[in-house]
Design an enzyme around this catalytic site. Structure first.
Site, mmCIF file in Angstrom:
data_model
loop_
_atom_site.group_PDB
_atom_site.id
_atom_site.type_symbol
_atom_site.label_atom_id
_atom_site.label_comp_id
_atom_site.label_asym_id
_atom_site.label_seq_id
_atom_site.Cartn_x
_atom_site.Cartn_y
_atom_site.Cartn_z
ATOM 1 N N ASP A 49 0.841 -1.202 0.000
ATOM 2 C CA ASP A 49 0.000 0.000 0.000
ATOM 3 C C ASP A 49 0.879 1.257 0.000
ATOM 4 O OD1 ASP A 49 0.874 -0.168 2.599
ATOM 5 O OD2 ASP A 49 -1.089 0.134 3.520
ATOM 6 N N GLU A 187 9.299 -4.206 10.471
ATOM 7 C CA GLU A 187 9.757 -2.922 9.932
ATOM 8 C C GLU A 187 10.375 -2.043 11.024
ATOM 9 O OE1 GLU A 187 7.022 -0.913 7.317
ATOM 10 O OE2 GLU A 187 8.277 0.884 7.234
HETATM 11 O O1 KIV Z 1 3.502 -1.102 1.601
HETATM 12 C C1 KIV Z 1 4.660 -1.556 1.546
HETATM 13 O O2 KIV Z 1 5.394 -1.358 0.569
HETATM 14 C C2 KIV Z 1 5.133 -2.326 2.675
HETATM 15 C C3 KIV Z 1 6.595 -2.566 2.768
HETATM 16 C C4 KIV Z 1 7.232 -1.316 3.245
HETATM 17 C C5 KIV Z 1 6.924 -3.737 3.610
HETATM 18 O O3 KIV Z 1 4.370 -2.717 3.502
#
Ligand code: KIV
Length: 274
Positions: A49, A187
């Site tokens: 997202d 993260e």
């Molecule tokens: O939305 C995204 O790209 C993510 C990554 C940062 C893991 O969730």
């Protein structure tokens, strides 16, 4: 008659089985053209997202909708052949109840034909992760810094910076691993905590800004290519495509303004096309 494609896609159980094995390589993609490139080198493609920030210029991922995720998920499925495609469940489409999560995830799986969904949250999402997993929906978890919670977190700071803050993050990891998540994105947490979590759960951890102690790594493609206006500090740049693209656009604009736009004689072998 059954139709089977020649190249088989990786599956969530195969990624789950990579615990303590070969590191899992994962990148984001939102388009068919980048998906085709990523697909040749990665085990997992995440339709993140983060497309809200990267493609649409939103400040946060909060405005992203299910329809946006499904549209880009379909593009990525068309562009890729072998990687497991995981599509993010956007904010507001799964937190209200496990039933809401099920309906949203079913739409994602049916309309994109991807292999799994990802959702943010630990203990509070464990019941939902179990509900989906038991009903045929592979779930990737996401703990540590959870960007969809920006309005309660207040900033995109690393999580568990002090040892005193580690326990809830470790509890989150254990809760969703036990609930049936096939892997977990961690993260922006410190290396000792990422190592501790990786050693204490039996599903692979996939780090983003969480050190090499994880079972795999993920980055936002545009961040590592130097195409994002703002990338997190932990991102290592593997390319700097922004200036290259701008140089090409400048060259094109110069040619058009100078009426030097190349005609067919510059591009085609006329003997072949006539
Ligand atoms: O939305 C995204 O790209 C993510 C990554 C940062 C893991 O969730």
């Amino acid at each position: 008659m059954s139709v089977q494609s020649a190249v088989r896609r990786k599956t969530a159980p195969e990624i789950r089985a990579r615990k303590n094995g070969e590191p899992i390589v994962m990148l984001t993609s939102y388009h068919a053209h980048t998906a085709a490139l990523v697909d040749r080198h990665c085990d997992v493609i995440l339709v993140g997202d983060s497309l809200g920030n990267v493609m649409h210029g939103f400040e946060t991922t909060v405005p992203v909708t299910l329809d946006m995720m499904i549209l880009q998920g379909r593009a990525v499925m068309r562009g890729s052949k072998q990687a497991l495609v995981v599509v993010d469940m956007p904010f507001g489409t799964y937190e209200a109840s496990k039933e809401q999560a099920f309906h949203s995830a079913v739409r994602i799986l049916k309309e994109t034909q991807c292999g799994a969904v990802k959702l943010e949250g630990g203990v509070r999402m464990a019941e939902t992760v179990a509900f989906l997993s038991e009903r045929g929906i592979p779930v990737m978890g996401h703990i540590g810094l959870t960007p969809q919670s920006i309005n309660t977190l207040g900033s995109f700071r690393a999580q568990g910076r002090e040892e005193a803050g580690w326990a809830p993050i470790e509890t989150d990891a254990k809760a969703i691993a036990q609930a049936g998540a096939f892997s977990i994105v961690i993260e922006a947490v410190a290396e000792p905590l990422a190592r501790k979590i990786t050693q204490s759960i039996d599903v692979p951890t996939i780090g983003i800004g969480a050190s090499a102690a994880c079972d795999g790594q993920v980055l936002v493609l545009e961040d590592m290519l130097g195409l994002s206006p703002r990338a997190p500090k932990f991102v290592r740049r593997y390319g700097n495509l922004g200036p290259l693209i701008e140089e090409a656009i400048q060259g094109y604009a110069r040619d058009v303004r100078g009426r030097a736009f190349p005609g067919p004689e510059h591009v085609y072998d006329m003997k072949k096309v006539t």
